[in-house]
Design an enzyme around this catalytic site. Structure first.
Site, PDB file in Angstrom:
ATOM      1  N   HIS A 118       0.834  -1.209   0.000  1.00 34.47           N
ATOM      2  CA  HIS A 118       0.000   0.000   0.000  1.00 34.47           C
ATOM      3  C   HIS A 118       0.867   1.257   0.000  1.00 34.47           C
ATOM      4  O   HIS A 118       1.885   1.327   0.683  1.00 34.47           O
ATOM      5  CB  HIS A 118      -0.905   0.011   1.237  1.00 34.47           C
ATOM      6  CG  HIS A 118      -1.833   1.190   1.300  1.00 34.47           C
ATOM      7  ND1 HIS A 118      -2.668   1.530   0.267  1.00 34.47           N
ATOM      8  CD2 HIS A 118      -2.030   2.126   2.273  1.00 34.47           C
ATOM      9  CE1 HIS A 118      -3.363   2.610   0.599  1.00 34.47           C
ATOM     10  NE2 HIS A 118      -2.987   2.993   1.804  1.00 34.47           N
ATOM     11  N   ASP A 135      -4.299   9.106   3.115  1.00 33.82           N
ATOM     12  CA  ASP A 135      -4.348   7.651   2.952  1.00 33.82           C
ATOM     13  C   ASP A 135      -5.656   7.285   2.264  1.00 33.82           C
ATOM     14  O   ASP A 135      -6.741   7.480   2.819  1.00 33.82           O
ATOM     15  CB  ASP A 135      -4.256   6.960   4.315  1.00 33.82           C
ATOM     16  CG  ASP A 135      -3.971   5.476   4.199  1.00 33.82           C
ATOM     17  OD1 ASP A 135      -4.372   4.874   3.196  1.00 33.82           O
ATOM     18  OD2 ASP A 135      -3.347   4.915   5.119  1.00 33.82           O
ATOM     19  N   CYS A 177      -3.797   2.772  -5.125  1.00 38.45           N
ATOM     20  CA  CYS A 177      -3.223   3.632  -4.082  1.00 38.45           C
ATOM     21  C   CYS A 177      -2.083   4.499  -4.615  1.00 38.45           C
ATOM     22  O   CYS A 177      -2.000   5.692  -4.303  1.00 38.45           O
ATOM     23  CB  CYS A 177      -2.747   2.800  -2.898  1.00 38.45           C
ATOM     24  SG  CYS A 177      -1.622   1.447  -3.318  1.00 38.45           S
TER      25      CYS A 177
END
Length: 250
Positions: A118, A135, A177
């Protein structure tokens, strides 16, 4: 070793063994990086290229800007090395810097910079002594971002307050991401920091910001292909070009 040289060395070391595709200043993109950009989890090189492109094509238009885009490999070193002072030669000169962008990876294996799953983005306002964490997968990288904030504060010699942005746009899948990091980085850099006056307070909120990850991938690919064509043109026009080398822009 200078920051750029170290960044390039690590970028190439962490690359897959696939074929070179484009040499762009200090970044060597491979066919594996291009495959990832088309629909997979972005590699270190994908994000490093994006930062290199922003530095070469955007920041020169703002000569008074004092912004650092730290490469993923250097952020990884900062987070994983035991002796922080020992990597000082790999870090840029942070004197007079107002903001630092850091791509955060959740890899905890000191031997594998590409071992995580991630990406998130940390934007440090040195002048405000605050680290803003974006995030796109909830708080998945909360621990890593806090750790990076603490370590960067030790490098800078100042305490940094950590702030998790709860209104960060969220990714709809498990692979976007890195694209979110790139799009958010450009938006915060161009639409917030570079256009603000010296005494103007800049909002770091991403409330209401829509992220087109598919469009972002296509745009990055278009930029790479345009640069590759230019590199091929330069290579064919140069009597000193070596055969079997990737197109190069420098």
């Amino acid at each position: 070793m200078r920051f750029r040289s170290m960044a390039r060395h690590l970028s190439e070391s962490f690359s897959s063994s696939s074929q070179p595709y484009l040499s762009y200043h200090d970044i060597l993109l491979t066919t594996e990086d291009i495959r990832a950009l088309k629909g997979d989890w972005l590699t270190d090189n994908n994000i490093a290229f994006w930062e290199e492109w922003l530095e070469r094509e955007v920041l020169p238009n703002y000569p008074k800007a004092r912004v650092v885009l730290l490469r993923p490999s250097i952020t990884f070193l900062l987070m994983q090395t035991i002796d922080i002072k020992g990597i000082s030669s790999a870090l840029p000169d942070f004197r007079n810097v107002t903001h630092i962008f850091l791509p955060i990876n959740d890899s905890r294996d000191r031997e594998r910079a590409d071992g995580g799953s991630h990406w998130s983005l940390l934007l440090v306002s040195v002048i405000d002594r605050v680290a803003f964490h974006y995030d796109s997968l909830g708080g998945a990288n909360f621990y890593e971002a806090q750790r990076c904030t603490d370590r960067l504060g030790r490098v800078l010699g100042i305490p940094l307050r950590f702030h998790q942005l709860e209104d960060c746009p969220q990714q709809p899948n498990s692979s976007d991401c890195g694209v979110f990091v790139c799009i958010l980085m450009r938006h915060l850099l161009i639409k917030r920091l570079l256009v603000a006056g010296s005494n103007e307070k800049v909002s770091m909120s991403m409330a209401g910001k829509m992220i087109d990850s598919h469009g972002g991938r296509k745009e990055m690919l278009r930029i790479i292909e345009s640069l590759r064509k230019e590199g091929e043109r330069r290579r064919s026009a140069s009597p000193y070009a070596k055969p079997n080398t990737p197109p190069r822009i420098e």
